[in-house]
Write an enzyme that holds these catalytic residues in place. Structure first.
Site, short mmCIF file in Angstrom:
data_model
loop_
_atom_site.label_atom_id
_atom_site.label_comp_id
_atom_site.label_asym_id
_atom_site.label_seq_id
_atom_site.Cartn_x
_atom_site.Cartn_y
_atom_site.Cartn_z
N ARG A 1 25.19 -49.75 20.01
CA ARG A 1 24.80 -50.70 19.80
C ARG A 1 26.40 -51.78 19.55
NH1 ARG A 1 25.34 -54.38 16.06
NH2 ARG A 1 22.98 -55.44 15.63
N LYS B 1 15.39 -56.19 13.71
CA LYS B 1 15.87 -55.29 12.85
C LYS B 1 15.83 -55.01 11.31
CE LYS B 1 20.74 -53.36 13.24
NZ LYS B 1 22.01 -53.83 13.36
N1 LIG Z 1 29.82 -56.67 13.39
C1 LIG Z 1 28.35 -55.91 14.11
O1 LIG Z 1 27.88 -55.99 14.91
C2 LIG Z 1 28.20 -54.46 12.98
C3 LIG Z 1 27.27 -53.62 13.22
C4 LIG Z 1 26.91 -52.55 12.19
C5 LIG Z 1 28.05 -52.30 10.88
N2 LIG Z 1 28.71 -53.47 10.91
C6 LIG Z 1 30.10 -53.14 9.75
O2 LIG Z 1 30.61 -52.58 10.38
C7 LIG Z 1 31.35 -52.12 9.14
C8 LIG Z 1 31.34 -49.74 8.82
O3 LIG Z 1 29.82 -49.78 9.40
P1 LIG Z 1 29.09 -48.19 8.47
O4 LIG Z 1 28.04 -47.95 8.98
O5 LIG Z 1 30.34 -47.35 9.25
O6 LIG Z 1 30.05 -48.14 7.12
P2 LIG Z 1 29.97 -46.58 6.09
O7 LIG Z 1 29.98 -46.94 5.00
O8 LIG Z 1 29.40 -45.42 6.80
O9 LIG Z 1 31.92 -46.58 6.48
C9 LIG Z 1 33.18 -47.28 5.82
C10 LIG Z 1 34.25 -47.09 5.86
O10 LIG Z 1 34.85 -47.48 5.61
C11 LIG Z 1 36.05 -47.07 4.59
N3 LIG Z 1 36.25 -48.47 3.89
C12 LIG Z 1 35.69 -49.34 2.96
N4 LIG Z 1 36.30 -50.48 2.69
C13 LIG Z 1 37.98 -49.74 3.26
C14 LIG Z 1 38.95 -50.85 3.21
N5 LIG Z 1 39.05 -51.72 2.45
N6 LIG Z 1 40.09 -50.52 3.67
C15 LIG Z 1 40.06 -49.34 4.49
N7 LIG Z 1 38.57 -48.68 5.16
C16 LIG Z 1 37.73 -48.95 3.86
C17 LIG Z 1 34.65 -46.16 3.77
O11 LIG Z 1 35.44 -45.50 3.22
C18 LIG Z 1 34.04 -45.59 4.42
O12 LIG Z 1 34.32 -44.89 5.06
C19 LIG Z 1 30.59 -52.35 8.01
O13 LIG Z 1 31.19 -53.69 7.10
C20 LIG Z 1 28.91 -53.36 8.69
O14 LIG Z 1 28.49 -54.13 8.14
C21 LIG Z 1 28.46 -54.35 11.91
#
Ligand SMILES: NC(=O)c1ccc[n+]([C@@H]2O[C@H](COP(=O)([O-])OP(=O)(O)OC[C@H]3O[C@@H](n4cnc5c(N)ncnc54)[C@H](O)[C@@H]3O)[C@@H](O)[C@H]2O)c1
Length: 339
Positions: free
Chosen positions: A123, A80
């Site tokens: 996932r 990935k």
């Molecule tokens: N654990 C995993 O396997 C995994 C997998 C994919 C993504 N993620 C993580 O999930 C998170 C979200 O990903 P996404 O694709 O939805 O991102 P995204 O950018 O689409 O959405 C993030 C949202 O969080 C909000 N945000 C940012 N900072 C904030 C804060 N301090 N308080 C409240 N809201 C806040 C933003 O305004 C936005 O609406 C990322 O950090 C990403 O790395 C984790």
């Protein structure tokens, strides 16, 4: 020498049913179980990071390489390759873009190149769902979702599958308009659920059985002393919850502990680095609970902290299922790799 690969763009991926959350939950469970049966190769993430710190990364972006091999019914290798452009929204582009390459585990030749963007959100939702199935109160009614971006949709979908008792969803986003957009889309899909756009995180957390964090936060905004008895706090991304959320937890559960320590951005990882959390303080990885060597939730009073970092094997499991279907049903475009 001739060799063809299959190219699956976003539309072709949809045709393979990539968005089927029930199937993704099974894939993710299988991946966790195969990990504990040592039928995977899971070398961890390589982070191509712009800037020097996590704060830089959250402005300048990164591309993560997440290779892996998964055995069992999947028997597939791959990688990935996920780009994260935090400022992409200014250009009307999504933050995350994912390319998945699948390789035959015997010859090691590539067999498929696919848009993995939907795989990644599905996932991750499925991982959250598995955590909820094993760790949330059986009668959980209120969930707070922090961060109303791409991941929030699949977190909610999986949560409602894994805890159909949920009745109310609080949504908190640093940009309230994002929460509004998320709620108006979700209301149509789940008309029986009560949605509440809130900027009072404390009140939302205090009433929640499940708190699911999918933000880009690098400074904690959730306090452990807000958690009610029986809460499941899900730290799905980075540094969103304070140390008390870990310290007050009766159980600390993760997806992949070595990868979490290697990535070193989540609350429990940072505590481990500072000597505030030890390897032996970890209750379990999800896979250990699934194979029955560790316990899931044991009482309605327990506070449980869950942290997920993810791994390429989760994406490869879903991608391999979609690829097999594409082959069976002639979905996608066959591309001559070697002519
Ligand atoms: N654990 C995993 O396997 C995994 C997998 C994919 C993504 N993620 C993580 O999930 C998170 C979200 O990903 P996404 O694709 O939805 O991102 P995204 O950018 O689409 O959405 C993030 C949202 O969080 C909000 N945000 C940012 N900072 C904030 C804060 N301090 N308080 C409240 N809201 C806040 C933003 O305004 C936005 O609406 C990322 O950090 C990403 O790395 C984790």
């Amino acid at each position: 020498m001739k060799h063809n690969i299959i190219f699956l763009n976003n539309k072709a991926m949809e045709e393979t049913d990539v968005l089927d959350m029930h199937a993704a939950i099974e894939d993710v469970k299988n991946a966790y179980i195969l990990n504990h049966k040592q039928d995977v190769i899971n070398p961890g993430k390589c982070v191509l990071r712009w800037g020097k710190t996590v704060d830089d990364e959250n402005v300048l972006g990164r591309i993560n390489a997440m290779p892996g091999y998964i055995g069992g019914e999947y028997d597939m290798a791959g990688i990935k390759w996920i780009g994260s452009g935090p400022m992409n929204y200014k250009k009307g582009l999504p933050r995350a873009s994912v390319t998945v390459i699948l390789n035959d585990p015997e010859t090691k030749l590539p067999v498929c190149v696919a848009d993995g963007t939907a795989i990644s959100t599905v996932r991750t939702g499925a991982s959250g769902g598995v955590a909820i199935e094993l760790l949330a109160k059986s009668n959980a009614e209120v969930i707070t979702i922090c961060g109303a971006g791409a991941q929030a949709h699949t977190q909610l979908e999986a949560a409602l599958i894994c805890r159909p008792t949920l009745k109310k969803v609080n949504v908190y986003d640093i940009i309230p308009a994002n929460a509004d957009r998320f709620i108006s889309l979700s209301k149509n899909k789940y008309p029986d659920i009560l949605f509440n756009n809130t900027n009072n995180v404390e009140a939302a957390v205090r009433e929640s059985d499940i708190i699911d964090c999918v933000t880009l936060a690098t400074t904690p905004f959730i306090k452990g002393n807000w958690l009610k008895k029986g809460a499941l706090i899900m730290n799905m991304s980075d540094y969103e919850v304070d140390n008390d959320c870990v310290e007050l937890a009766d159980k600390v559960v993760v997806d992949f502990w070595e990868s979490i320590k290697h990535r070193m951005i989540s609350t429990v990882a940072l505590m481990w680095k500072d000597g505030l959390f030890k390897d032996e303080d970890l209750h379990a990885e999800l896979g250990e609970i699934l194979i029955g060597t560790k316990r899931h939730r044991e009482s309605d009073d327990e506070i449980i902290y869950f942290n997920a970092v993810g791994a390429g094997i989760l994406d490869i499991a879903v991608a391999a299922r979609c690829y097999q279907r594409a082959r069976r049903e002639n979905i996608g475009i066959t591309v001559p790799f070697w002519e």
